[in-house]
Design an enzyme around this catalytic site. Structure first.
Site, PDB file in Angstrom:
ATOM      1  N   THR A 194      -0.968   5.447   5.378  1.00 16.18           N
ATOM      2  CA  THR A 194      -2.748   4.863   5.833  1.00 16.18           C
ATOM      3  C   THR A 194      -1.964   4.260   7.642  1.00 16.18           C
ATOM      4  O   THR A 194      -0.738   4.727   7.964  1.00 16.18           O
ATOM      5  CB  THR A 194      -1.664   3.131   4.777  1.00 16.18           C
ATOM      6  OG1 THR A 194      -1.597   3.377   3.787  1.00 16.18           O
ATOM      7  CG2 THR A 194      -2.794   1.962   5.765  1.00 16.18           C
ATOM      8  N   ARG A 222     -10.188   3.411  -8.534  1.00 15.08           N
ATOM      9  CA  ARG A 222      -9.363   2.527  -7.987  1.00 15.08           C
ATOM     10  C   ARG A 222     -10.070   2.504  -6.300  1.00 15.08           C
ATOM     11  O   ARG A 222      -9.445   3.357  -5.811  1.00 15.08           O
ATOM     12  CB  ARG A 222      -7.929   2.045  -8.130  1.00 15.08           C
ATOM     13  CG  ARG A 222      -7.337   0.870  -7.715  1.00 15.08           C
ATOM     14  CD  ARG A 222      -6.956   1.607  -6.324  1.00 15.08           C
ATOM     15  NE  ARG A 222      -6.298  -0.128  -5.810  1.00 15.08           N
ATOM     16  CZ  ARG A 222      -5.836  -0.206  -4.205  1.00 15.08           C
ATOM     17  NH1 ARG A 222      -5.698   0.972  -3.473  1.00 15.08           N
ATOM     18  NH2 ARG A 222      -4.822  -1.344  -4.096  1.00 15.08           N
ATOM     19  N   ILE A 223     -10.946   1.495  -6.035  1.00 15.16           N
ATOM     20  CA  ILE A 223     -11.249   1.282  -4.569  1.00 15.16           C
ATOM     21  C   ILE A 223      -9.720   0.243  -4.371  1.00 15.16           C
ATOM     22  O   ILE A 223      -9.781  -1.352  -4.382  1.00 15.16           O
ATOM     23  CB  ILE A 223     -12.276   0.164  -4.213  1.00 15.16           C
ATOM     24  CG1 ILE A 223     -12.756   1.742  -4.853  1.00 15.16           C
ATOM     25  CG2 ILE A 223     -12.547   0.054  -2.933  1.00 15.16           C
ATOM     26  CD1 ILE A 223     -14.229   1.483  -4.554  1.00 15.16           C
ATOM     27  N   GLY A 224      -8.994  -0.131  -3.133  1.00 13.59           N
ATOM     28  CA  GLY A 224      -8.732  -1.142  -2.477  1.00 13.59           C
ATOM     29  C   GLY A 224      -9.152  -1.919  -1.528  1.00 13.59           C
ATOM     30  O   GLY A 224     -10.092  -1.792  -1.513  1.00 13.59           O
ATOM     31  N   ASP A 225      -8.235  -2.973  -1.009  1.00 13.83           N
ATOM     32  CA  ASP A 225      -8.437  -2.976   0.764  1.00 13.83           C
ATOM     33  C   ASP A 225      -9.399  -2.949   1.410  1.00 13.83           C
ATOM     34  O   ASP A 225     -10.120  -3.367   2.263  1.00 13.83           O
ATOM     35  CB  ASP A 225      -7.677  -4.551   0.582  1.00 13.83           C
ATOM     36  CG  ASP A 225      -6.543  -4.075   1.298  1.00 13.83           C
ATOM     37  OD1 ASP A 225      -6.128  -2.903   0.519  1.00 13.83           O
ATOM     38  OD2 ASP A 225      -6.009  -4.400   2.438  1.00 13.83           O
ATOM     39  N   GLU A 246      -0.263  -4.223   0.199  1.00 17.22           N
ATOM     40  CA  GLU A 246      -1.203  -3.912  -2.317  1.00 17.22           C
ATOM     41  C   GLU A 246      -2.614  -4.618  -1.970  1.00 17.22           C
ATOM     42  O   GLU A 246      -2.418  -5.949  -1.949  1.00 17.22           O
ATOM     43  CB  GLU A 246      -0.211  -4.952  -2.979  1.00 17.22           C
ATOM     44  CG  GLU A 246      -0.773  -4.127  -5.052  1.00 17.22           C
ATOM     45  CD  GLU A 246       0.035  -5.631  -6.066  1.00 17.22           C
ATOM     46  OE1 GLU A 246       0.681  -6.352  -5.294  1.00 17.22           O
ATOM     47  OE2 GLU A 246      -1.471  -5.648  -6.238  1.00 17.22           O
ATOM     48  N   GLY A 247      -3.111  -3.564  -2.277  1.00 15.85           N
ATOM     49  CA  GLY A 247      -4.633  -4.082  -1.852  1.00 15.85           C
ATOM     50  C   GLY A 247      -5.013  -4.845  -2.735  1.00 15.85           C
ATOM     51  O   GLY A 247      -6.378  -5.921  -2.332  1.00 15.85           O
TER      52      GLY A 247
HETATM   53  N1  GLY Z   1      -3.862  -1.439   1.328  1.00 18.64           N
HETATM   54  C1  GLY Z   1      -4.125  -0.236   0.871  1.00 18.64           C
HETATM   55  C2  GLY Z   1      -4.345  -0.330  -0.620  1.00 18.64           C
HETATM   56  O1  GLY Z   1      -3.955  -0.816  -1.353  1.00 18.64           O
HETATM   57  O2  GLY Z   1      -4.704   0.879  -1.365  1.00 18.64           O
END
Ligand code: GLY
Length: 257
Positions: A194, A222-225, A246-247
């Site tokens: 990241t 899954r889509i994160g933030d 954690e998204g």
């Molecule tokens: N912040 C990265 C994710 O949760 O995908």
């Protein structure tokens, strides 16, 4: 006209329990990101170009792996003064996700494209594409195994009480436990690929960009933030934001000022 500023992060994947060489590698990567950003700003590149460059240029091959061992990457970018943004999710073959997010912003009528539509758009735009396997490194295959051993499902209400070997000491007889956990998941298994960057250039323009493979052992789709404008990434005339962590927790805690 004034001074410029830059901030970068390398995700939440680096913790003190990682082997020293992994920590050093992460520091080297972040230093490269910063160097590229600083020299671009000294060359008077606008903030939006700088955050794009920092997000793709120094990134090593690799990505967090979803539960099925393939790769789904996502990214977003926002140009503060123009209030323009672009985002992509579910990329499997696009080498530079943040550059595709920029193209969504500049060359499409939309702000966010995902999965097969985003890949189709990438082909039409002629961006560099590679086999999905390109992103699958041995390190990440090992990390996915650890996440599976830990039965890690990243729901914020689920708490596991376990200790697993730290990355790099995987296998029978591994002696080192990882006490640092996030929702029960040892932080060591978070993806180290990241990158996030926020820049203010000498003309006061602010931009932000974030790119990620997401979380190790995430569900397919899954889509994160990170690709969500206003959650993982945001920029205006006043500020820029690129989140890491954690998204699911970030998405749930967005507040308006
Ligand atoms: N912040 C990265 C994710 O949760 O995908």
């Amino acid at each position: 006209m004034g001074g410029w500023a830059i901030a970068v992060h390398g995700g939440a994947g680096v913790d003190p329990n990682l082997p020293k060489e992994r920590q050093e590698e992460a520091k080297r990567l972040l230093t490269r990101c910063l160097d590229i950003g600083i020299s671009s700003l000294r060359s008077n590149l606008p903030a939006i170009d700088v955050v794009e460059l920092v997000n793709w240029k120094p990134i090593p091959r690799g990505s967090a792996l979803p539960e099925n061992g393939t790769v789904e990457m996502e990214a977003s970018i926002m140009d503060g003064p123009r209030r323009r943004c672009g985002a992509v999710s579910g990329l499997t073959t696009v080498k530079n996700p943040v550059s595709l997010a920029r193209l969504v912003m500049e060359q499409s009528p939309h702000s966010y494209l995902g999965f097969s539509g985003a890949e189709e758009f990438a082909k039409k735009q002629g961006v560099e594409m590679v086999d999905n396997e390109y992103f699958i490194t041995q390190d990440n295959v090992e990390m996915l195994k650890l996440a599976k051993v830990a039965n890690s499902i990243l729901l914020s209400t689920v708490q596991f009480d376990y200790r697993i070997p730290t990355v790099g000491t995987c296998g029978a007889g591994a002696a080192m436990d990882s006490p640092l956990q996030m929702n029960g998941l040892p932080i060591s298994v978070y993806a180290p690929e990241t990158v996030g960057c926020v820049v203010v250039d000498k003309d006061g323009r602010c931009a932000a960009a974030t790119s990620t493979g997401g979380l190790m052992n995430k569900m397919i789709g899954r889509i994160g933030d990170s690709p969500l404008i206003g959650s993982g990434t945001y920029a205006s005339e006043l500020c820029g934001v690129s989140c890491t962590g954690e998204g699911e927790a970030i998405i749930q805690r967005v507040e308006t000022a």
